[in-house]
Design a protein around this motif. Structure first.
Motif, PDB file in Angstrom:
ATOM      1  N   SER A   1      13.153  -9.472   9.646  1.00 28.67           N
ATOM      2  CA  SER A   1      13.374 -10.818   9.127  1.00 28.67           C
ATOM      3  C   SER A   1      14.056 -10.619   7.527  1.00 28.67           C
ATOM      4  N   ILE A   2      14.893 -11.680   7.080  1.00 24.03           N
ATOM      5  CA  ILE A   2      15.329 -11.608   5.711  1.00 24.03           C
ATOM      6  C   ILE A   2      14.189 -11.600   4.552  1.00 24.03           C
ATOM      7  N   GLU A   3      13.025 -12.389   4.871  1.00 25.60           N
ATOM      8  CA  GLU A   3      11.933 -12.267   4.007  1.00 25.60           C
ATOM      9  C   GLU A   3      11.545 -10.670   3.784  1.00 25.60           C
ATOM     10  N   VAL A   4      11.105  -9.954   4.937  1.00 23.00           N
ATOM     11  CA  VAL A   4      10.424  -8.863   5.069  1.00 23.00           C
ATOM     12  C   VAL A   4      11.399  -8.004   4.411  1.00 23.00           C
ATOM     13  N   ARG A   5      12.691  -8.260   4.521  1.00 19.04           N
ATOM     14  CA  ARG A   5      13.667  -7.194   4.086  1.00 19.04           C
ATOM     15  C   ARG A   5      14.081  -7.280   2.478  1.00 19.04           C
ATOM     16  N   LYS A   6      13.829  -8.492   1.996  1.00 17.03           N
ATOM     17  CA  LYS A   6      13.656  -8.831   0.468  1.00 17.03           C
ATOM     18  C   LYS A   6      12.507  -8.300   0.039  1.00 17.03           C
ATOM     19  N   LYS A   7      11.365  -8.366   0.584  1.00 16.63           N
ATOM     20  CA  LYS A   7      10.014  -7.708   0.158  1.00 16.63           C
ATOM     21  C   LYS A   7      10.357  -6.348   0.099  1.00 16.63           C
ATOM     22  N   ALA A   8      10.829  -5.511   0.946  1.00 12.14           N
ATOM     23  CA  ALA A   8      10.994  -4.074   0.989  1.00 12.14           C
ATOM     24  C   ALA A   8      11.869  -3.741  -0.243  1.00 12.14           C
ATOM     25  N   ILE A   9      12.933  -4.742  -0.583  1.00  9.80           N
ATOM     26  CA  ILE A   9      14.104  -4.350  -1.623  1.00  9.80           C
ATOM     27  C   ILE A   9      13.185  -4.260  -2.914  1.00  9.80           C
ATOM     28  N   PHE A  10      12.218  -5.186  -3.170  1.00  8.44           N
ATOM     29  CA  PHE A  10      11.389  -5.208  -3.984  1.00  8.44           C
ATOM     30  C   PHE A  10      10.659  -4.102  -4.215  1.00  8.44           C
ATOM     31  N   THR A  11      10.033  -3.672  -3.125  1.00  9.50           N
ATOM     32  CA  THR A  11       8.855  -2.620  -3.110  1.00  9.50           C
ATOM     33  C   THR A  11       9.686  -1.244  -3.355  1.00  9.50           C
ATOM     34  N   ALA A  12      11.197  -1.172  -2.946  1.00  2.00           N
ATOM     35  CA  ALA A  12      11.971   0.032  -3.207  1.00  2.00           C
ATOM     36  C   ALA A  12      12.093   0.092  -4.827  1.00  2.00           C
TER      37      ALA A  12
ATOM     38  N   PHE B   1      18.256  -8.101  -8.586  1.00  2.00           N
ATOM     39  CA  PHE B   1      16.810  -8.441  -9.267  1.00  2.00           C
ATOM     40  C   PHE B   1      16.241  -7.144  -9.368  1.00  2.00           C
ATOM     41  N   ALA B   2      16.236  -6.151  -8.231  1.00  3.89           N
ATOM     42  CA  ALA B   2      15.583  -4.951  -8.547  1.00  3.89           C
ATOM     43  C   ALA B   2      16.262  -4.145  -9.322  1.00  3.89           C
ATOM     44  N   LEU B   3      17.378  -4.189  -9.955  1.00  5.96           N
ATOM     45  CA  LEU B   3      18.532  -3.458 -10.930  1.00  5.96           C
ATOM     46  C   LEU B   3      17.885  -3.870 -12.153  1.00  5.96           C
ATOM     47  N   SER B   4      17.670  -5.280 -12.256  1.00  7.87           N
ATOM     48  CA  SER B   4      17.268  -5.844 -13.697  1.00  7.87           C
ATOM     49  C   SER B   4      16.166  -5.354 -14.177  1.00  7.87           C
ATOM     50  N   GLN B   5      15.077  -4.821 -13.129  1.00  7.49           N
ATOM     51  CA  GLN B   5      13.770  -4.399 -13.682  1.00  7.49           C
ATOM     52  C   GLN B   5      13.668  -3.015 -13.942  1.00  7.49           C
ATOM     53  N   GLN B   6      15.066  -2.282 -13.978  1.00  8.91           N
ATOM     54  CA  GLN B   6      14.644  -0.894 -13.954  1.00  8.91           C
ATOM     55  C   GLN B   6      15.122  -0.439 -15.525  1.00  8.91           C
TER      56      GLN B   6
ATOM     57  N   ALA C   1       0.865  -1.170  -0.026  1.00 15.33           N
ATOM     58  CA  ALA C   1      -0.087  -0.025  -0.072  1.00 15.33           C
ATOM     59  C   ALA C   1       0.855   1.309   0.033  1.00 15.33           C
ATOM     60  N   ILE C   2       1.990   1.098   0.925  1.00 15.31           N
ATOM     61  CA  ILE C   2       2.864   2.454   0.980  1.00 15.31           C
ATOM     62  C   ILE C   2       3.689   2.759  -0.537  1.00 15.31           C
ATOM     63  N   SER C   3       3.942   1.522  -1.221  1.00 16.98           N
ATOM     64  CA  SER C   3       4.484   1.630  -2.558  1.00 16.98           C
ATOM     65  C   SER C   3       3.719   2.360  -3.450  1.00 16.98           C
ATOM     66  N   GLN C   4       2.408   2.345  -3.273  1.00 17.14           N
ATOM     67  CA  GLN C   4       1.565   3.197  -4.358  1.00 17.14           C
ATOM     68  C   GLN C   4       1.801   4.502  -4.481  1.00 17.14           C
ATOM     69  N   ARG C   5       2.379   4.909  -3.502  1.00 15.82           N
ATOM     70  CA  ARG C   5       2.351   6.455  -3.263  1.00 15.82           C
ATOM     71  C   ARG C   5       3.876   6.899  -2.910  1.00 15.82           C
ATOM     72  N   ARG C   6       4.378   7.634  -3.811  1.00 13.42           N
ATOM     73  CA  ARG C   6       5.759   8.198  -3.675  1.00 13.42           C
ATOM     74  C   ARG C   6       6.023   9.310  -3.050  1.00 13.42           C
ATOM     75  N   GLY C   7       6.824   9.814  -2.553  1.00  8.60           N
ATOM     76  CA  GLY C   7       7.080  11.065  -1.780  1.00  8.60           C
ATOM     77  C   GLY C   7       6.667  11.040  -0.311  1.00  8.60           C
ATOM     78  N   GLY C   8       6.880  11.975   0.320  1.00  5.83           N
ATOM     79  CA  GLY C   8       6.124  11.959   1.881  1.00  5.83           C
ATOM     80  C   GLY C   8       7.061  11.151   2.644  1.00  5.83           C
ATOM     81  N   GLY C   9       8.343  10.884   2.532  1.00  7.62           N
ATOM     82  CA  GLY C   9       9.134  10.006   3.399  1.00  7.62           C
ATOM     83  C   GLY C   9       8.655   8.561   3.083  1.00  7.62           C
TER      84      GLY C   9
ATOM     85  N   GLN D   1      10.433  -1.008  -7.097  1.00  6.84           N
ATOM     86  CA  GLN D   1       8.879  -0.632  -7.629  1.00  6.84           C
ATOM     87  C   GLN D   1       8.562   0.722  -7.678  1.00  6.84           C
ATOM     88  N   MET D   2       9.029   1.335  -6.306  1.00  8.53           N
ATOM     89  CA  MET D   2       8.783   2.993  -6.079  1.00  8.53           C
ATOM     90  C   MET D   2       9.693   3.651  -7.139  1.00  8.53           C
TER      91      MET D   2
END
Length: 460
Positions: free
Chosen positions: A369-380, A408-413, A346-354, A382-383
């Motif tokens: 956890s590692i899994e949460v941090r991996k999802k956060a990298i993917f989210t970053a 992987f995140a770099l490959s998607q850019q 939900a946060i990833s759908q809106r950029r800015g504002g911190g 996508q943002m």
């Protein structure tokens, strides 16, 4: 270096193309289908194809003329009924309502049994509805008669509700009644609403499809009466789809009471599917009361996780900086991993504002956890966090799993800076497995500089 060569060459393999088999041409409702082979052998085929092409280009008058010519020139064609029906349809789309009705009357005379049902009958009722609004008294009478039959009563008041097994043709009859009700609603809403109320009061199995369509028609009137009818249907109709659709359409009724109606459903003992629909409907209301209700539900640990996820998703869709600030705070309060993942999305759908800084903070937090941090990298990624920031993040991480996720995140850019960082990793990272990951993703690119880089690796 043989493993590098294998990875590069594997990226060049092409997928085979599938062949699509010839499909039969479906006949319109009430007439049998004609196979593609029969259609092509029919003498009217070339004219019908030309007419269909005109129709697809919006030349309805030209299409009607070609359909009429096909019917006149080939009276023994297997597709004669098709030509006659689509002549009427094209005339209707062209706005020649009287001619369209005449074409359908000719079709009825030629095929009296088939044209009394299905698409032709519903089209005639739709045309009659528009003619009635223009003052055609005969059509107005037809519309009123068909509309009255929808409530299960004849004009004389005798019950005609069906019991037992539903008769053949009920679906087609319902299409006709719905067309009539829609016409009556546009022509005389005061007269139509009581009929629609009576339709929704029916409880027989055979009227389920009709009641589902009636819910939609009621919702077109933005009035307190419509809200009351929809709420009653959502609470008492025996058909789950009717109840769910009634709740959905409460989202479109701009009556102030609709929000409280939806909150009551959300907090009721109704089935989860209905409550899910109510949460969605709440998300369509932009006022503060709806937002407060969604927040309260998202925080309520006694509610099912999947419904709390719906509330969180809905808050993320509101495009309100205050809501994303709320979601960042909620992330720290909840412990369920599913809810945390939904909040991140939900946060990833809106950029800015911190929001970007918040997501990167999760990546760097060793308590997560590692899994949460991996999802956060993917989210970053996508943002839209740029390659320079992702590169700096890569250098700061000591976990191979997390570094793989950054690759992987770099490959998607798909931009030059991201490709440069991947090539740097592929060339100089001390971890062989990470170099292989970078080469794999580089192999998916068609950028000339990547091709040159991979060629250089192969030739080393």
């Amino acid at each position: 270096m043989h493993w590098m060569i294998s990875l590069v060459l594997a990226a060049q393999v092409a997928m085979p193309q599938d062949a699509t088999p010839l499909q039969p041409i479906a006949g319109f409702d009430g007439w049998p289908a004609v196979s593609a082979y029969q259609a092509e052998a029919d003498p009217a085929d070339s004219l019908l194809r030309a007419a269909s092409d005109r129709m697809s280009r919006g030349d309805y008058r030209g299409a009607a003329e070609l359909y009429r010519s096909a019917a006149r020139r080939y009276p023994t064609s297997m597709r004669l009924s098709e030509a006659m029906y689509f002549e009427a349809f094209a005339l209707y789309r062209a706005g020649d309502l009287s001619k369209a009705r005449g074409a359908l009357d000719a079709l009825r005379e030629k095929y009296p049994q088939a044209s009394a049902r299905g698409d032709a009958n519903a089209l005639r009722t739709r045309i009659c509805g528009e003619l009635a609004r223009q003052g055609d008294s005969a059509c107005a009478e037809d519309v009123a008669r068909v509309s009255a039959s929808a409530s299960g009563r004849s004009e004389g008041g005798r019950s005609s509700a069906r019991g037992g097994d539903c008769p053949d043709g009920d679906d087609e009859d319902d299409d006709n009644r719905i067309a009539a009700l829609n016409a009556l609603l546009q022509m005389d809403a005061a007269r139509a609403m009581p009929i629609l109320t009576n339709v929704l009061a029916r409880r027989d199995k055979c009227s389920e499809r009709l009641r589902r369509k009636a819910v939609f028609l009621v919702a077109q009137k933005q009035s307190p009466e419509a809200a009351n009818i929809l709420l009653a249907a959502s609470k008492s109709d025996p058909d789950a789809q009717v109840r769910e659709q009634a709740v959905f359409w409460l989202s479109q009724v701009r009556d102030p009471r609709a929000v409280q109606m939806l909150v009551d459903i959300v907090n009721s003992d109704a089935d989860r599917a209905l409550r899910d629909k109510a949460l969605f409907a709440l998300s369509q209301h932009s006022n503060a009361a709806a937002a407060a209700a969604l927040r309260a539900f998202a925080e309520n640990e006694k509610q099912p996780v999947n419904l709390r996820e719906r509330a969180i998703f809905s808050l993320g869709q509101r495009h309100d900086g205050e809501e994303t600030g709320y979601l960042r705070g909620l992330y720290r309060k909840v412990e369920d991993p599913q809810l945390r993942e939904k909040i991140l999305f939900a946060i990833s759908q809106r950029r800015g504002g911190g929001n970007e800084a918040f997501v990167l903070g999760i990546v760097k937090d060793p308590k997560e956890s590692i899994e949460v941090r991996k999802k956060a990298i993917f989210t970053a990624g996508q943002m839209g966090i740029d390659a320079a920031q992702l590169g700096a993040l890569y250098a700061s991480l000591d976990s191979r799993e997390l570094r793989e996720q950054v690759i992987f995140a770099l490959s998607q850019q798909h931009d030059g800076a991201a490709l440069d960082k991947l090539m740097d990793i592929a060339k100089s990272d001390p971890d062989r497995e990470l170099r292989k990951k970078a080469i794999f993703w580089l192999g998916q690119s068609r950028d000339p500089k990547v091709t040159a880089f991979l060629t250089e690796l192969i030739n080393k």
